[in-house]
Design a protein around this motif. Sequence first.
Motif, short mmCIF file in Angstrom:
data_model
loop_
_atom_site.label_atom_id
_atom_site.label_comp_id
_atom_site.label_asym_id
_atom_site.label_seq_id
_atom_site.Cartn_x
_atom_site.Cartn_y
_atom_site.Cartn_z
N ILE A 15 15.18 -2.66 8.05
CA ILE A 15 16.37 -3.39 7.58
C ILE A 15 16.01 -4.31 6.44
O ILE A 15 16.70 -4.36 5.41
N TRP A 16 14.91 -5.05 6.58
CA TRP A 16 14.50 -5.99 5.54
C TRP A 16 14.03 -5.28 4.28
O TRP A 16 14.22 -5.77 3.17
N LEU A 88 9.11 -3.47 -5.99
CA LEU A 88 8.10 -4.38 -6.51
C LEU A 88 8.42 -5.82 -6.14
O LEU A 88 7.52 -6.62 -5.85
N ALA A 89 9.71 -6.16 -6.10
CA ALA A 89 10.10 -7.51 -5.71
C ALA A 89 9.69 -7.80 -4.27
O ALA A 89 9.15 -8.87 -3.96
N ALA A 90 9.94 -6.84 -3.37
CA ALA A 90 9.55 -7.02 -1.97
C ALA A 90 8.05 -7.19 -1.83
O ALA A 90 7.56 -7.98 -1.01
N LEU A 91 7.31 -6.48 -2.66
CA LEU A 91 5.86 -6.55 -2.61
C LEU A 91 5.34 -7.88 -3.13
O LEU A 91 4.53 -8.55 -2.48
N PRO A 246 7.87 -4.11 2.40
CA PRO A 246 7.66 -3.67 1.03
C PRO A 246 7.49 -2.16 0.90
O PRO A 246 7.92 -1.56 -0.09
N VAL A 247 6.85 -1.54 1.89
CA VAL A 247 6.67 -0.09 1.86
C VAL A 247 8.03 0.61 1.92
O VAL A 247 8.31 1.54 1.17
N VAL A 248 8.89 0.13 2.84
CA VAL A 248 10.24 0.70 2.96
C VAL A 248 11.03 0.44 1.68
O VAL A 248 11.75 1.32 1.19
N ALA A 249 10.90 -0.76 1.12
CA ALA A 249 11.63 -1.11 -0.10
C ALA A 249 11.23 -0.20 -1.26
O ALA A 249 12.09 0.31 -1.99
N MET A 250 9.93 0.01 -1.43
CA MET A 250 9.47 0.86 -2.52
C MET A 250 9.88 2.31 -2.30
O MET A 250 10.29 3.01 -3.24
N GLY A 251 9.79 2.78 -1.05
CA GLY A 251 10.17 4.15 -0.75
C GLY A 251 11.67 4.39 -0.94
O GLY A 251 12.08 5.40 -1.53
N SER A 252 12.49 3.47 -0.45
CA SER A 252 13.94 3.63 -0.58
C SER A 252 14.39 3.47 -2.03
O SER A 252 15.32 4.16 -2.49
#
Length: 304
Positions: A15-16, A88-91, A246-252
């Motif tokens: 979710i995050w 990248l922002a999440a990371l 961050p992994v989910v954010a970059m993947g999505s």
Amino acid sequence: MSTRDSLLAALVATIWGINFVVIDWGMAGVPPLLFAAIRFSAVVVPAIFFIARPDAPWRSILAVGALMSLGQFGFLYVAMAAGMPPGLAALVLQAQVVFTIVIAAGVLKEVPTRAQAAGVTLGVAGLVIVGLGRGGEVSLAALGLCLLGALSWGIGNVVARAARVPGGLSLTVWSAVVVPVPLVALSLVLDGPGAVATALTGFSWQAAVSTLYTAGLASLVGYGIFNSLLARWPSSAVVPWVLLAPVVAMGSAWLILGQRPNGAELAGGALLLVGVLIALRPPRGVRAARSPGPAEMSEPAPVS
């Protein structure tokens, strides 16, 4: 953790992670500071009428809100509007762990362990690699704004620890009262009354869905599940799940928006996450205390 709770932790991280893509998707046509103000207005109302205020002085609650919400997300939304990709922002926001450890060492005289020092070193190296190898769409200004968001988050962690502010859903809701008015005022000054009025009168369904997701799912539901896990398990078993975000954010972002990270971003990001994992490692033979999250110096507060 049990299989059920491990799945819940993975769900929260998912979710995050998707949260960053949803912010980027819904922000079109809305000034970033105004968009953040609307999000936190939805966090406060109506939840504030049903959730008790944290057992802490108002000055501490408002200080946490000013740093962890107003500062962190104000800089984040502006950075993303300036071209910072969601993944990248999440990371980059995970640099808050590095900032927290360094600031706590100077302000609270909490000397970092060898693992934390090694983790900070690796984290800084990862950030340097990301900065030097950032894609053509990412300006140095956008990267700097995102780092300022991480710095604000890290300072907020130290303030919360020094004041012993209890974490949890109640802190998320009540500390958010300090966010909307300053952000709207800044948006009026920087974007102009005309742009603010146009954005409000033409508020799209995408912006509305994004607000519901970020305020309802990411902030309220996410924190609710996450803090219930912290109540049942040692924080060292729960908090590292946040690093999936961050992994989910970059993947999505790659799948949904076509924003593919380059090699330097992937390598630097991996090094940063390894550094964070090492920094989070509890001292040998010491069981991590059950903690509400943001108040723990050596742990990242949840990404929301």
